[in-house]
Structures are given as C-alpha cells and as structure tokens.
Design a protein around this motif. Sequence first.
Motif, short mmCIF file in Angstrom:
data_model
loop_
_atom_site.label_atom_id
_atom_site.label_comp_id
_atom_site.label_asym_id
_atom_site.label_seq_id
_atom_site.Cartn_x
_atom_site.Cartn_y
_atom_site.Cartn_z
N ARG A 161 40.85 43.02 43.40
CA ARG A 161 39.55 43.63 43.17
C ARG A 161 39.72 44.73 42.13
O ARG A 161 40.68 45.47 42.14
CB ARG A 161 39.01 44.26 44.46
CG ARG A 161 38.64 43.27 45.54
CD ARG A 161 37.29 42.64 45.25
NE ARG A 161 36.19 43.53 45.58
CZ ARG A 161 34.95 43.34 45.19
NH1 ARG A 161 34.64 42.33 44.42
NH2 ARG A 161 33.99 44.17 45.53
N SER A 162 38.77 44.82 41.22
CA SER A 162 38.83 45.90 40.24
C SER A 162 38.64 47.23 40.98
O SER A 162 38.04 47.28 42.06
CB SER A 162 37.74 45.72 39.19
OG SER A 162 36.48 46.03 39.74
N LEU A 163 39.13 48.30 40.36
CA LEU A 163 38.96 49.61 40.97
C LEU A 163 37.48 49.96 41.06
O LEU A 163 37.04 50.57 42.05
CB LEU A 163 39.72 50.67 40.17
CG LEU A 163 39.63 52.10 40.70
CD1 LEU A 163 40.13 52.18 42.14
CD2 LEU A 163 40.41 53.05 39.80
N ALA A 164 36.70 49.58 40.05
CA ALA A 164 35.26 49.88 40.08
C ALA A 164 34.60 49.22 41.28
O ALA A 164 33.79 49.83 41.99
CB ALA A 164 34.61 49.40 38.78
N ALA A 165 34.94 47.94 41.52
CA ALA A 165 34.35 47.24 42.67
C ALA A 165 34.86 47.82 43.98
O ALA A 165 34.10 47.97 44.95
CB ALA A 165 34.67 45.75 42.57
N THR A 166 36.16 48.14 44.03
CA THR A 166 36.73 48.72 45.25
C THR A 166 36.09 50.07 45.56
O THR A 166 35.81 50.40 46.72
CB THR A 166 38.26 48.89 45.09
OG1 THR A 166 38.84 47.61 44.81
CG2 THR A 166 38.88 49.47 46.34
#
Length: 469
Positions: A267-272
Amino acid sequence: MLVTLTSTAPAASHLSHLLRKHPDRAQSFPLGVGVAHVFYPEVGDERCTVAMLLEIDPIDLARNKNFRGGATQTLSRYVNDRPYVSSSMVAVALGQVFRTAMTGRSDSFPELAAAALPLEVTVAAVPARGPATDGLATRLFGPLGWDVTETPIPLDPAHPEWGDSVYVDLALRGTVRLSDALRHLYVMLPVLDDSKHYWVSDDEVGKLKRAGEGWLNDHPERELITRRYLAHQKSMVDTALESMSEALEDTPASGLVAAAESAPRVRSLAATRADAVLAALRDVGARAVGDVGCGEGALLERLVADPALTRVVGSDVSAHALERAARRLKLSEASDRQRERVSLIQSSVTYQDDRLSGLDAIVLMEVIEHVDIERLPALEASVFGGASPVSVVVTTPNSEYNRFYDTLHPGAFRHEDHRFEWTRAEFRGWAEGVASRYGYAVEYRSVGDVDASAGSPTQLALFRKVSDR
C-alpha cells in the motif's frame, strides 16, 4: 542526446514497420524541445537498429517560457546540462516521434506489435541524481525484465582522481514488447533525472497512468517513480498513488504472477495514511467531520464515500484547490441532499472560523508542517479552542524516518513547502502541550512500516476531549 533501439528478432527489419519510420532515409521532426533526427545505422533480417538523435539549441531552450526557472534563476537557465543529457526532453521526443508504436498498434503487423521481442537499448549520458543513486537504473528497469548495464561517466577522463559524475551511459537488454520498451523509457528517463524541463500540470498524472499501465502498479519502486515523475508535487503524487493502490486492490489474484500471489500487497504511504485517519474517525464514532487543509480533496473523496458520515466539511486557504476538490467530488452533479451533506469553505487554519464549530472531529492530515512554527499557537487556538471538536486527528512526517528516502539529502525536508519536520519526541512534546492547554487526552499511532530505531514514516496523534477549557 542519442538513443538507439536494436531488434534481433527473426525478420528484424520489420522493426521499421512497427515504428512507422522508413529505414532508407533519415527523417527530422521539429519538436517543442528541439529537432529529433531518426535514422537506421543498420538494417538486416538478423539485426536492425534505429537511432534517435535529439538536437537542442541551448539559447532557444533558455528563452523558452516553458523552461523551468524563474527570475531568481536567470544564470541557471543558461548554465545547465539540459541540452546535453538524456532526460525529460528525450522522453518527450520519444513520445511524439514514436507515438503510434508506443500505443502498441500496428495495422501491418499486429501480431508482431503484441509480441515480446529481443531488444537492446542504449541511452547516452543519463542523469542519475540524488544522494544515493548507485544502481538506480537497475532498480528501475530490472523488475521490468531488463538486464541493465550502467557505465558511470567520469567527471574528467584526464583526472580519474576526481571520481565519477552523476551521469551514466545506460544499456538495456531484454525480451520485451516494443510498446512497453518505449513506455519504460518515457517514464524512467525523467525519473532518473529527477527533473523536468517543463511545468508539471495536472495532466501529468494521466500521462503517468497511461504510460505505466500494466507494470507500474506493482513495481517495487512505485512510490519513488511516482514522486520523481510528478516532480514531488504532493497533491498529484498522493492522487496517483492512491489511484494505483485502489487498482492493485481490485486486481484478482489469478491475474498476478505466481510469485506475487503469496506476497503481501504494498500500500502506498498516502493510502495507508488515509486508512489510519479513517480508522481513527471510526474509533471515536465521528459522524460530522471537517478536513482542514483539504487541498484538492484526496481524503474528502474517502470521507464522502463513507455512509456513516452525515456531514463532511472541507476547508482550505486556496480557492483553486477547492475548485479542484469540487470537481473531484463531482459536486456540480450531486443531488440537493448530497450538497447539504458536503460543503467546501475557503478558510485559513490559523484563523477562527465559526463554520467549523459543532463538528465531531477535525482532521489535520499533513497540515501542521506547512505552518510556520511561530503560527502554530494560532492554529491551536483556531482548531482546539475555537472549533473545539470532540476529537482531532493530526498526522505529520516523522523526520527520523527520512534517512530511508534516497532522494533526500541529510537535513532536507520531504516537501519544499514544509516549514519543519519533527522527530517523535518533538511531535509528542507539542501534542502533550496542546492537550494540556485545551482539555484533551492524546493517543499516538504509527502509520506505515515501522523501523525498530526510526519508527514509522508518518506519526499520528488522536486527541479526545476530556473537559471544557
């Protein structure tokens, strides 16, 4: 700047049909960045090579209004490496000169266009910028099926003691579809350079998604590629990464290679980060939520999609960002009931705004680090004092984790607009002071992969009101 592409497939000369460039004559194509010359150094059934030579006039480039650099960078507009290295200008030339081949379409040889071909690619003088770029081209092209050779270019061959420059001669070998090979170059050359010669506008996200279709979503360096391609423009990077993460989640397991089926999805950090904020809101039972500093609406889109939320307010100081958020949320097409549920307001986080009063929760996601430290007391008074929601969710970068970002020099911030980036102790010191002054209890959560010594890339504080002050 010179790029060559060689096919060693049977009937290799058919490469010219896929590229739609005649092998018996040299052709020149005027482009916004210069003139691209296409010719064939060798043509045969066993081996066929096409070359593209991009010729740039340094003075014309400096005078071009699209060239990056403002009045304070007048000298750098004339003294730079742009006309001499294979960077974003070469990528633009490839995209325009070989546009049809890049789409994978061939009316004459459709089966050949769809087939993986044994290809060799050379690119001269490729910038590989950053404090830790050794092997960067291998990390970018290797997972895509290429054997990569990076030959460092010395600063001065006459003085080997000076060491190597930040440039490499790049050679790729692999069995890859021609359209994929061109798209790999189109994306990766600006990524290696970590600079673009033109203004990065919103349509760059679409370009990246189209060029990266089929390979970028599950690339192990997806975040680095996205950040560099989009010139580290935070809102665009977040939008692109979240879109790719959602697409990856929707991919059925049968469509993934066997090695990936058993691997955890990245998962991207933005999504996380957004997931962590939504989880905190659920934990406090919030129904009316304000996203303060909402930007172009990446989190708002997630909030609006949650049926448990009966009221969603987005605020930002930028009217332009709010316009984009409205388009993203499709408010012009929304029903009257939906418009009553969702509202966007122009407001500064450092000034009290009564329109933010009465909310269950306010979110400050990656906001505080954009505020001058001396203005933080005004932010506290506005959010925790004036609006006084039941809960507040704050996220901010953890500076201790910055050492894992290879594009950051020591002491540098993750975004050029950041006024500060705190360690975990500094963030907790601030949060404890706010909680004490305004009658909240505070809980801390990690967001993203946790390193034993550095913690997580993002730190989150969840404030719950315990008394009125």
